[in-house]
Design a protein around this motif. Sequence first.
Motif, PDB file in Angstrom:
ATOM      1  N   SER A   1      -4.237   3.295  19.938  1.00  0.00           N
ATOM      2  CA  SER A   1      -3.827   4.181  18.849  1.00  0.00           C
ATOM      3  C   SER A   1      -3.960   3.471  17.516  1.00  0.00           C
ATOM      4  CB  SER A   1      -2.373   4.649  19.047  1.00  0.00           C
ATOM      5  OG  SER A   1      -1.480   3.545  18.988  1.00  0.00           O
ATOM      6  N   LEU A   2      -4.000   4.271  16.467  1.00  0.00           N
ATOM      7  CA  LEU A   2      -3.938   3.788  15.090  1.00  0.00           C
ATOM      8  C   LEU A   2      -2.875   4.605  14.375  1.00  0.00           C
ATOM      9  CD1 LEU A   2      -4.981   2.356  12.472  1.00  0.00           C
ATOM     10  CD2 LEU A   2      -6.514   4.332  12.204  1.00  0.00           C
ATOM     11  N   TRP A   3      -1.958   3.912  13.712  1.00  0.00           N
ATOM     12  CA  TRP A   3      -0.928   4.559  12.904  1.00  0.00           C
ATOM     13  C   TRP A   3      -1.070   4.084  11.459  1.00  0.00           C
ATOM     14  CZ3 TRP A   3       3.762   7.206  14.776  1.00  0.00           C
ATOM     15  CH2 TRP A   3       3.703   7.480  16.152  1.00  0.00           C
ATOM     16  N   VAL A   4      -0.934   5.016  10.530  1.00  0.00           N
ATOM     17  CA  VAL A   4      -0.914   4.685   9.104  1.00  0.00           C
ATOM     18  C   VAL A   4       0.429   5.145   8.559  1.00  0.00           C
ATOM     19  CG1 VAL A   4      -1.967   5.088   6.847  1.00  0.00           C
ATOM     20  CG2 VAL A   4      -3.415   4.833   8.885  1.00  0.00           C
TER      21      VAL A   4
ATOM     22  N   SER B   1       6.681  13.821   2.160  1.00  0.00           N
ATOM     23  CA  SER B   1       5.633  13.271   3.013  1.00  0.00           C
ATOM     24  C   SER B   1       5.339  14.193   4.191  1.00  0.00           C
ATOM     25  CB  SER B   1       6.060  11.894   3.532  1.00  0.00           C
ATOM     26  OG  SER B   1       5.087  11.363   4.399  1.00  0.00           O
ATOM     27  N   LYS B   2       4.095  14.167   4.643  1.00  0.00           N
ATOM     28  CA  LYS B   2       3.683  14.840   5.870  1.00  0.00           C
ATOM     29  C   LYS B   2       2.991  13.813   6.760  1.00  0.00           C
ATOM     30  CE  LYS B   2       2.808  19.316   3.647  1.00  0.00           C
ATOM     31  NZ  LYS B   2       1.765  20.338   3.356  1.00  0.00           N
ATOM     32  N   THR B   3       3.024  14.069   8.059  1.00  0.00           N
ATOM     33  CA  THR B   3       2.322  13.214   9.012  1.00  0.00           C
ATOM     34  C   THR B   3       1.334  14.068   9.789  1.00  0.00           C
ATOM     35  OG1 THR B   3       4.183  11.683   9.225  1.00  0.00           O
ATOM     36  CG2 THR B   3       2.543  11.660  10.976  1.00  0.00           C
TER      37      THR B   3
ATOM     38  N   PHE C   1      -6.640  12.059   2.411  1.00  0.00           N
ATOM     39  CA  PHE C   1      -5.225  12.163   2.734  1.00  0.00           C
ATOM     40  C   PHE C   1      -4.423  11.704   1.519  1.00  0.00           C
ATOM     41  CE2 PHE C   1      -7.103  11.922   6.901  1.00  0.00           C
ATOM     42  CZ  PHE C   1      -6.312  12.764   7.686  1.00  0.00           C
ATOM     43  N   PRO C   2      -3.411  12.459   1.125  1.00  0.00           N
ATOM     44  CA  PRO C   2      -2.561  12.020   0.008  1.00  0.00           C
ATOM     45  C   PRO C   2      -1.907  10.669   0.302  1.00  0.00           C
ATOM     46  CG  PRO C   2      -2.171  14.326   0.499  1.00  0.00           C
ATOM     47  CD  PRO C   2      -3.035  13.789   1.605  1.00  0.00           C
TER      48      PRO C   2
END
Length: 401
Positions: free
Chosen positions: A210-213, A74-76, A196-197
């Motif tokens: 903020s928004l976090w996924v 995974s990447k962020t 985005f993968p």
Amino acid sequence: MATHARSALVVGLGIAGMASAIGLRKAGWRVTVIERAPQRRSGGYFIGLFGTGYSAAKRLGVMGDLHTRTPRNSKTWEVTRGGNRHKSVGFLDQPGEPHGVLRGDIEAALFQHLGDVEVRYGTEPTAIVDVKGGAVVTTRKSSTGEERSEQFDLVVGADGLRSTVRRLAFGPHDQFLKPLHAMICAFQLDEQVPYFPENNGIMLVEPRRSLWVFPFEDRPPTALFSYRTRDIDTQFREPTGTVLRRTYGPEPLGDILEHVFAQFDRTENFLFDSVNQVSMRSWRSGRTVLVGDAAWCITLYSGMGASMGLAGGSLLGELLALNPNDIDAALSTWEDRLRPYLHQHQRTALFNAQIFTPSGPLTHVLRSGVMRLGDRKKPADTPPNALTRYLARPRNVEFVA
């Protein structure tokens, strides 16, 4: 050894409640659980399970049935509304090496191991009265209004941030809730943000919002809106979608926020609430004890709520097994063991809140610097810095009786 099976009432069928019930059952207690909801809730949102929770789940015997979803490779990405992006440090990249799970994954594993624990749905306490050697609890069935009173050797309040047990046995909520002047809204996406993968995380962080996924290995991500406000009451006076769109305006939303809002408009299940910590001088009153968010809510910003709920319930059972004839001594030792670490997590949560949602332009700039430091590659033998030690030390403590 005790001459008869002790009886316990656990209020709340969440993580802390079921962990306590399993711990008490393993200690030889006869356990009854009551839950306000008409049935067991499923689903839930993103959770990081740290070493403290992982080891507690093992001791409770549930780890083999707990489905973890940590995404591989995974990447962020830290992104802007305009579409700019750069690689950053994600939630699962932090010290302590947490496992990615859904809240429902942990609850499903715990539920499978309740054994002969009696579960009563649609039931809540209406009165708790201390008596010699225990407490008499009056409960009410929501469907019929029927009430019954029973005596238990121990009452465990694991019924969340706005705990009914805490209100009945300790006092009004406002005595113990410490507001962080923030709101959160979490829900499950149907599909990942375009371009985005599936296994990649996303952070769109601005001053005060903020928004976090958060990604998973085998299902779509969870989205989290987090924003600062001093006017909590107003946030509940309009539809949540209306409040969120106003909060994240008036600037154009951009493709990422537009996608997430479109998904939110179609969802039926979401969590929308204010962010509070619980601060108490003691988690015990007579034969009533609080566990989990009811006792020490450290907020989702800490990342340790589920882990400490598991650890608190597991340790409670272990200490009562070691002290079958001295419940008060077991409860005292239990609180003494846990309290220093919970205080540490509450302090850490205040720092993490600035990482999730900086409180202003200056903290937004400082946050960017911290994130850049965290993303720097270091040789494996480089000693951890003070910040890394501060964040990592309490997250993998094993609480064993």
